[in-house]
Design a protein around this motif. Structure first.
Motif, short mmCIF file in Angstrom:
data_model
loop_
_atom_site.label_atom_id
_atom_site.label_comp_id
_atom_site.label_asym_id
_atom_site.label_seq_id
_atom_site.Cartn_x
_atom_site.Cartn_y
_atom_site.Cartn_z
N GLY A 154 2.50 1.61 -2.40
CA GLY A 154 3.09 0.33 -2.02
C GLY A 154 3.58 0.85 -0.43
N TYR A 208 1.10 0.81 2.31
CA TYR A 208 0.59 -0.45 2.91
C TYR A 208 1.89 -1.11 3.53
N THR A 255 3.61 -7.47 4.68
CA THR A 255 2.70 -6.42 4.11
C THR A 255 1.48 -6.93 3.61
N ARG A 278 -7.43 -1.26 3.13
CA ARG A 278 -7.54 -0.73 1.87
C ARG A 278 -8.36 0.57 1.89
N GLY A 313 1.38 1.72 -8.19
CA GLY A 313 0.80 0.48 -7.15
C GLY A 313 0.20 -0.54 -8.00
N ASP A 317 -3.55 -0.88 -7.80
CA ASP A 317 -4.91 -0.66 -8.24
C ASP A 317 -5.37 0.98 -8.42
N GLN A 318 -4.16 1.50 -9.08
CA GLN A 318 -4.26 3.03 -9.13
C GLN A 318 -5.03 3.33 -10.16
N ASP A 333 -1.27 -11.14 -5.68
CA ASP A 333 -1.56 -9.86 -6.13
C ASP A 333 -3.06 -9.99 -6.80
O1 DC Z 1 4.85 -2.11 -4.65
P1 DC Z 1 5.35 -2.57 -3.19
O2 DC Z 1 6.30 -4.04 -3.35
O3 DC Z 1 6.10 -1.82 -2.40
O4 DC Z 1 4.02 -2.95 -2.51
C1 DC Z 1 3.72 -3.66 -1.41
C2 DC Z 1 2.77 -4.35 -1.14
O5 DC Z 1 1.49 -3.72 -1.27
C3 DC Z 1 2.65 -5.49 -2.28
O6 DC Z 1 2.26 -6.77 -1.64
C4 DC Z 1 1.51 -5.21 -3.36
C5 DC Z 1 0.57 -4.13 -2.08
N1 DC Z 1 0.08 -3.11 -2.89
C6 DC Z 1 -1.24 -3.06 -3.11
O7 DC Z 1 -1.78 -4.00 -2.62
N2 DC Z 1 -2.00 -1.89 -3.51
C7 DC Z 1 -1.17 -0.82 -3.94
N3 DC Z 1 -1.67 0.03 -4.51
C8 DC Z 1 0.29 -0.87 -3.83
C9 DC Z 1 0.98 -1.93 -3.30
#
Ligand code: DC
Length: 223
Positions: free
Chosen positions: A32, A35, A91, A101, A121, A123-124, A176
Motif C-alpha cells: 500500500g 501506491y 491514493t 499498477r 496489500g 492483490d498480493q 477496493d
Molecule cells: O493498505 P493501504 O491503506 O496502505 O493501501 C493504500 C491504498 O492502496 C488503498 O486504497 C488500497 C490500495 N492498494 C492496492 O490497490 N493494492 C495493493 N496491493 C495495496 C494497496
C-alpha cells in the motif's frame, strides 16, 4: 518463501504482517505504501488527477524504496507523509490506474526476488505472487474495523465518530472490490481468517502456526 496477506482496509493486515515477518525473520513488504508514495509524488507536483497517463509517466521515473519500516521517495523518508489524510484521499488515483499498477507490480516482484517475504496489500495472492507458498485473507466486520480505526484516531488525538469512520470504511471497501485492475478478491487457495474478537497476538499465533506447518511440509517433501 513468499507469504501474502490480503484483505480490506482496517482488518489489521499491517500490524499482523509486520509482527509475523518479525517472528519469522522475513522481510515485510507494505505494498500500500508504494501506491501512497506515487500519490504523494503526484500531489507534490500538483498533478491533474484527470490525466492518468501523466501519473503513470511520473510513476515510471520514481525511485521508491522500502527499507524496514521506512518508506523512501527519491531518498527522502516519507513514512509519515504517505499516511497523512491528504495522501490517503488521493491514493485511489494511483491504485485505480492500470499503468501505475503494472509499474508497481513489477517493483513489488523485484523487491521480493530471492528473499523470504511477507507481502501485504489487496492483490498480493491473486496477482503479484500467484505462486506464493502461503496465502492469507484477513477480514473483520466493517463495524469492528471502524471501532478499531476510531480507537487508533483517538490515540493520536484526532477523535472521529465511529459512524463517520464506518462510512469511510464502507466507501473504501466499494473502491477496493470494484477496481478494474487488481481488485480486492480472496484467492481460492488463501486461508481466510476473521479477526473479529481476536487480539493481534492471537491472530499472529494462528498465522505463524500455519506457516511453520507449511515450512515443515516443504522440508519433508524436498529431497
Ligand atoms: O493498505 P493501504 O491503506 O496502505 O493501501 C493504500 C491504498 O492502496 C488503498 O486504497 C488500497 C490500495 N492498494 C492496492 O490497490 N493494492 C495493493 N496491493 C495495496 C494497496
Amino acid at each position: 518463501m513468499i507469504i501474502t496477506i490480503d484483505g480490506p482496509a482496517g482488518a489489521g493486515k499491517s500490524t499482523v504482517a509486520r509482527a509475523l515477518a518479525r517472528r519469522l525473520g522475513f522481510r515485510y513488504l507494505d505494498t500500500g505504501a508504494t501506491y501512497r508514495a506515487v500519490a504523494l509524488a503526484g500531489a507534490r507536483r500538483g498533478m491533474d488527477w484527470g490525466r492518468p497517463e501523466e501519473l503513470a509517466r511520473l510513476a515510471e521515473g520514481l525511485r521508491i524504496e522500502i527499507s524496514g519500516d521506512r518508506v523512501l521517495l527519491e531518498g527522502e523518508d516519507v513514512t509519515d507523509a504517505v499516511r497523512s489524510a491528504e495522501v490517503t484521499a488521493v491514493t485511489r488515483f494511483a491504485a485505480d490506474n492500470p499503468e501505475v499498477r503494472r509499474i508497481l507490480v513489477q517493483w513489488q516482484r523485484r523487491a521480493a526476488a530471492g528473499q523470504d517475504v511477507v507481502a501485504e496489500g489487496r492483490d498480493q495472492g491473486s496477482v503479484v505472487f500467484g505462486d506464493a507458498e502461503c496465502k492469507f485473507y484477513l477480514t473483520a466486520s466493517p463495524e469492528e474495523r471502524a471501532r478499531r480505526r476510531a480507537g487508533d484516531f483517538q490515540a493520536q488525538g484526532k477523535s472521529q465518530a465511529v459512524e463517520s469512520v464506518l462510512a469511510d470504511i464502507n466507501r473504501r471497501d466499494r473502491e477496493d472490490v470494484s477496481r478494474p485492475v487488481g481488485p480486492l478478491v480472496r484467492p481460492d487457495d488463501a486461508v481466510e481468517i476473521s479477526t473479529d474478537g481476536l487480539n493481534v497476538d492471537q491472530v499472529v499465533d494462528r498465522l505463524e502456526k500455519i506457516v511453520r506447518d507449511r515450512l515443515a511440509q516443504v522440508k519433508r517433501t524436498t529431497p
